[in-house]
Design a protein around this motif. Structure first.
Motif, PDB file in Angstrom:
ATOM      1  N   THR A 279      11.034  -0.705 -13.620  1.00 35.10           N
ATOM      2  CA  THR A 279      11.423   0.113 -14.765  1.00 35.10           C
ATOM      3  C   THR A 279      11.515   1.601 -14.474  1.00 35.10           C
ATOM      4  O   THR A 279      12.171   2.323 -15.241  1.00 35.10           O
ATOM      5  CB  THR A 279      10.429  -0.095 -15.923  1.00 35.10           C
ATOM      6  N   ALA A 280      10.894   2.090 -13.414  1.00 30.51           N
ATOM      7  CA  ALA A 280      10.885   3.528 -13.138  1.00 30.51           C
ATOM      8  C   ALA A 280      11.484   3.802 -11.758  1.00 30.51           C
ATOM      9  O   ALA A 280      11.070   3.185 -10.774  1.00 30.51           O
ATOM     10  CB  ALA A 280       9.461   4.090 -13.197  1.00 30.51           C
ATOM     11  N   PRO A 281      12.443   4.732 -11.654  1.00 33.20           N
ATOM     12  CA  PRO A 281      13.016   5.059 -10.344  1.00 33.20           C
ATOM     13  C   PRO A 281      11.978   5.573  -9.350  1.00 33.20           C
ATOM     14  O   PRO A 281      12.063   5.295  -8.162  1.00 33.20           O
ATOM     15  CB  PRO A 281      14.043   6.145 -10.679  1.00 33.20           C
ATOM     16  N   VAL A 282      10.992   6.335  -9.843  1.00 39.13           N
ATOM     17  CA  VAL A 282       9.944   6.865  -8.965  1.00 39.13           C
ATOM     18  C   VAL A 282       8.591   6.709  -9.653  1.00 39.13           C
ATOM     19  O   VAL A 282       8.441   7.078 -10.825  1.00 39.13           O
ATOM     20  CB  VAL A 282      10.169   8.344  -8.610  1.00 39.13           C
ATOM     21  N   THR A 283       7.629   6.159  -8.938  1.00 45.13           N
ATOM     22  CA  THR A 283       6.258   6.075  -9.426  1.00 45.13           C
ATOM     23  C   THR A 283       5.345   6.781  -8.437  1.00 45.13           C
ATOM     24  O   THR A 283       5.383   6.496  -7.237  1.00 45.13           O
ATOM     25  CB  THR A 283       5.800   4.614  -9.585  1.00 45.13           C
ATOM     26  N   VAL A 284       4.545   7.711  -8.941  1.00 47.78           N
ATOM     27  CA  VAL A 284       3.559   8.415  -8.127  1.00 47.78           C
ATOM     28  C   VAL A 284       2.181   7.874  -8.493  1.00 47.78           C
ATOM     29  O   VAL A 284       1.782   7.909  -9.661  1.00 47.78           O
ATOM     30  CB  VAL A 284       3.620   9.937  -8.356  1.00 47.78           C
ATOM     31  N   LEU A 285       1.465   7.361  -7.507  1.00 46.44           N
ATOM     32  CA  LEU A 285       0.136   6.801  -7.720  1.00 46.44           C
ATOM     33  C   LEU A 285      -0.917   7.784  -7.214  1.00 46.44           C
ATOM     34  O   LEU A 285      -0.901   8.161  -6.041  1.00 46.44           O
ATOM     35  CB  LEU A 285      -0.013   5.462  -6.987  1.00 46.44           C
ATOM     36  N   ASP A 286      -1.811   8.197  -8.093  1.00 40.68           N
ATOM     37  CA  ASP A 286      -2.916   9.086  -7.736  1.00 40.68           C
ATOM     38  C   ASP A 286      -4.146   8.215  -7.512  1.00 40.68           C
ATOM     39  O   ASP A 286      -4.786   7.759  -8.460  1.00 40.68           O
ATOM     40  CB  ASP A 286      -3.142  10.098  -8.863  1.00 40.68           C
ATOM     41  N   LEU A 287      -4.461   7.958  -6.227  1.00 41.71           N
ATOM     42  CA  LEU A 287      -5.574   7.070  -5.885  1.00 41.71           C
ATOM     43  C   LEU A 287      -6.859   7.859  -5.687  1.00 41.71           C
ATOM     44  O   LEU A 287      -6.848   8.958  -5.119  1.00 41.71           O
ATOM     45  CB  LEU A 287      -5.276   6.293  -4.596  1.00 41.71           C
ATOM     46  N   PRO A 288      -7.986   7.302  -6.134  1.00 42.94           N
ATOM     47  CA  PRO A 288      -9.275   7.959  -5.861  1.00 42.94           C
ATOM     48  C   PRO A 288      -9.659   7.787  -4.396  1.00 42.94           C
ATOM     49  O   PRO A 288      -9.137   6.906  -3.699  1.00 42.94           O
ATOM     50  CB  PRO A 288     -10.242   7.204  -6.776  1.00 42.94           C
ATOM     51  N   HIS A 289     -10.579   8.640  -3.940  1.00 41.45           N
ATOM     52  CA  HIS A 289     -11.060   8.497  -2.568  1.00 41.45           C
ATOM     53  C   HIS A 289     -12.091   7.374  -2.531  1.00 41.45           C
ATOM     54  O   HIS A 289     -13.292   7.573  -2.748  1.00 41.45           O
ATOM     55  CB  HIS A 289     -11.680   9.800  -2.072  1.00 41.45           C
ATOM     56  N   THR A 290     -11.598   6.182  -2.309  1.00 42.97           N
ATOM     57  CA  THR A 290     -12.459   5.007  -2.179  1.00 42.97           C
ATOM     58  C   THR A 290     -11.752   4.013  -1.285  1.00 42.97           C
ATOM     59  O   THR A 290     -10.531   4.063  -1.123  1.00 42.97           O
ATOM     60  CB  THR A 290     -12.765   4.381  -3.553  1.00 42.97           C
ATOM     61  N   TRP A 291     -12.494   3.124  -0.665  1.00 45.15           N
ATOM     62  CA  TRP A 291     -11.914   2.139   0.238  1.00 45.15           C
ATOM     63  C   TRP A 291     -12.425   0.771  -0.183  1.00 45.15           C
ATOM     64  O   TRP A 291     -13.512   0.349   0.170  1.00 45.15           O
ATOM     65  CB  TRP A 291     -12.299   2.455   1.684  1.00 45.15           C
ATOM     66  N   ALA A 292     -11.625   0.076  -0.974  1.00 47.13           N
ATOM     67  CA  ALA A 292     -11.973  -1.245  -1.485  1.00 47.13           C
ATOM     68  C   ALA A 292     -10.784  -2.168  -1.291  1.00 47.13           C
ATOM     69  O   ALA A 292      -9.698  -1.737  -0.873  1.00 47.13           O
ATOM     70  CB  ALA A 292     -12.345  -1.150  -2.967  1.00 47.13           C
ATOM     71  N   ASP A 293     -10.978  -3.445  -1.601  1.00 47.30           N
ATOM     72  CA  ASP A 293      -9.879  -4.396  -1.446  1.00 47.30           C
ATOM     73  C   ASP A 293      -8.675  -3.997  -2.288  1.00 47.30           C
ATOM     74  O   ASP A 293      -7.528  -4.115  -1.853  1.00 47.30           O
ATOM     75  CB  ASP A 293     -10.348  -5.806  -1.840  1.00 47.30           C
ATOM     76  N   TRP A 294      -8.921  -3.513  -3.528  1.00 43.72           N
ATOM     77  CA  TRP A 294      -7.796  -3.166  -4.386  1.00 43.72           C
ATOM     78  C   TRP A 294      -7.063  -1.938  -3.853  1.00 43.72           C
ATOM     79  O   TRP A 294      -5.836  -1.850  -3.952  1.00 43.72           O
ATOM     80  CB  TRP A 294      -8.255  -2.951  -5.832  1.00 43.72           C
ATOM     81  N   THR A 295      -7.817  -0.979  -3.268  1.00 44.85           N
ATOM     82  CA  THR A 295      -7.170   0.199  -2.684  1.00 44.85           C
ATOM     83  C   THR A 295      -6.285  -0.195  -1.514  1.00 44.85           C
ATOM     84  O   THR A 295      -5.149   0.276  -1.381  1.00 44.85           O
ATOM     85  CB  THR A 295      -8.221   1.212  -2.192  1.00 44.85           C
TER      86      THR A 295
END
Length: 429
Positions: A279-295
């Motif tokens: 739905t969006a031409p550009v998506t910017v993801l702001d990720l937290p500083h963490t290292w997990a399976d979901w990251t």
């Protein structure tokens, strides 16, 4: 029609022409493949290695791929007692005359909806036409690359007339507090304003996200509803969750509340990412500083990664570890973009930029100086750097980063955002 009717479902051959550009070996130009099942039969070590490469590529992340050592006869024998997958890829060294006869037993056991790709030895246009006429979906002849194989699959299962998937860009810090979120927010704002492109900024730091503060917003709903109620996700629901931050910029805000624990499964963010891509031409993801399976799952699936670091030893160590991990996760993608931020902080011992990036064997795309006045004022007023001072060197740096991550420009030398003589002083230390 030939006397031998293999009854494979051919689909539209116009797809082949639509994807000729992808056959050049440019793997980065390929779109992610849909959820399909693929079984490859290899007779050579070289083709087996190519299929192994395909198996670990992020664009094949949704594909269920099996690789077996065997020929056409082995495939026919196996599928005589088991259902055939969506796609069968078979390598053969049979000549043009023998190949058509060898395919007959396979045709008898293949489901009508199964597609077949043949990997052969003979560059024979008459053979190609005969295979196409008898229902084979694609015929590949050496030399070819992993990108060629994936492009052939895409030519069958990806609709060339559908809207292209949006570009997804993830920002993450090598250490907490290095300014990754600030850079992500300013770049998202820059992409939306510079290119008049509909852009979504998704704050994935649910307990402590700052996007709502930086854009002076206080939405009642946001990304938490998308993550914890994925069964409700559709375009209508997404529209209700988005907050307008500009003419072409929408925010999927984090709740920034500590009223619950934020524990996620590995694929928790996949449904919202899939919907945003559509739905969006550009998506910017702001990720937290963490290292997990979901990251790791998010980082493995995005188009571009931007890592921000500060010039100290802990950042250097973390950056090196992240680059090594991402190289294993994304072996066929280009390296992340590196940004050195907060350079020149008063009274703080720092590693000079040249010394910082030498062990990484990479160069930053931007070097941003520490400027407490500019960034602090922008944050406290809920405005972006280009809104505060559009002509500042830092605003120009964010503009260049926006060009780079959207594929509109290539930065050959890092932008130093007005550091000037400061860099020279650092080099002399």
């Amino acid at each position: 029609m030939s006397a031998i009717d293999y009854e494979f479902d051919t689909g539209s051959r116009s797809n082949r022409d639509q994807h000729d550009g992808a056959h050049t070996g440019d793997v980065e130009a390929l779109r992610p493949l849909p959820r399909i099942s693929v079984h490859a039969f290899c007779i050579s070590d070289g083709f087996h290695r190519i299929m192994d490469q395909c198996a670990v590529d992020r664009r094949m992340g949704r594909v269920s791929l099996k690789i077996t050592h065997g020929n056409i006869a082995a495939a026919a024998s196996m599928f005589s007692s088991t259902p055939t997958p969506n796609l069968v890829i078979i390598e053969t060294d049979a000549g043009p005359r023998e190949l058509l006869n060898e395919l007959a037993p396979l045709a008898e056991v293949c489901d009508p909806s199964t597609r077949v790709i043949i990997v052969g030895r003979y560059n024979d246009i008459a053979l190609y036409r005969e295979l196409m006429r008898n229902g084979i979906s694609e015929y590949i002849v050496a030399p070819f690359t992993m990108a060629d194989v994936m492009a052939a699959i895409a030519s069958i299962f990806v609709d060339p007339d559908s809207e292209p998937l949006g570009r997804t860009i993830a920002f993450i810090g090598a250490k907490g507090g290095v300014g990754s979120s600030t850079i992500a927010h300013n770049c998202a704002f820059g992409i939306s304003s510079l290119f008049s492109t509909e852009t979504v900024l998704a704050d994935l730091d649910l307990p402590f996200g700052t996007a709502n503060i930086d854009f002076d917003q206080d939405p009642a709903q946001g990304i938490a509803e998308a993550v914890f109620t994925p069964e409700r996700l559709d375009e209508v629901f997404l529209d209700r969750l988005l907050t307008t931050c500009g003419q072409n910029l929408s925010l999927l805000a984090a709740p920034s509340m500590l009223d619950r624990g934020y524990d996620y499964e590995r694929g928790a963010f996949q449904p919202i990412m899939d919907l945003l891509q559509r739905t969006a031409p550009v998506t910017v993801l702001d990720l937290p500083h963490t290292w997990a399976d979901w990251t790791r799952a998010v980082l493995a699936d995005v188009d571009e990664i931007v890592i921000t670091c500060a010039p100290d030893l802990a950042n250097l160590r973390n950056m090196k570890n992240m680059l090594d991990a991402l190289k294993k996760m994304r072996p066929n993608d280009k390296a992340p973009h590196l940004i050195l931020n907060q350079v020149g902080m008063p009274k703080r011992p720092e590693i000079a930029p040249n010394d910082f990036f030498e062990p990484l064997e990479m160069q930053p795309v931007a070097i941003i100086p520490f400027d407490a006045q500019l960034f602090g004022t922008a944050s406290n007023s809920g405005r972006m750097i280009s809104e505060m001072d559009a002509k500042s060197p830092t605003a120009e740096t964010f503009s260049q980063i926006a060009h780079l991550v959207t594929g509109r420009a290539t930065i050959k030398k890092p932008k130093k955002a007005g550091l000037g003589s400061l860099i020279e002083k650092l080099r002399k230390k």
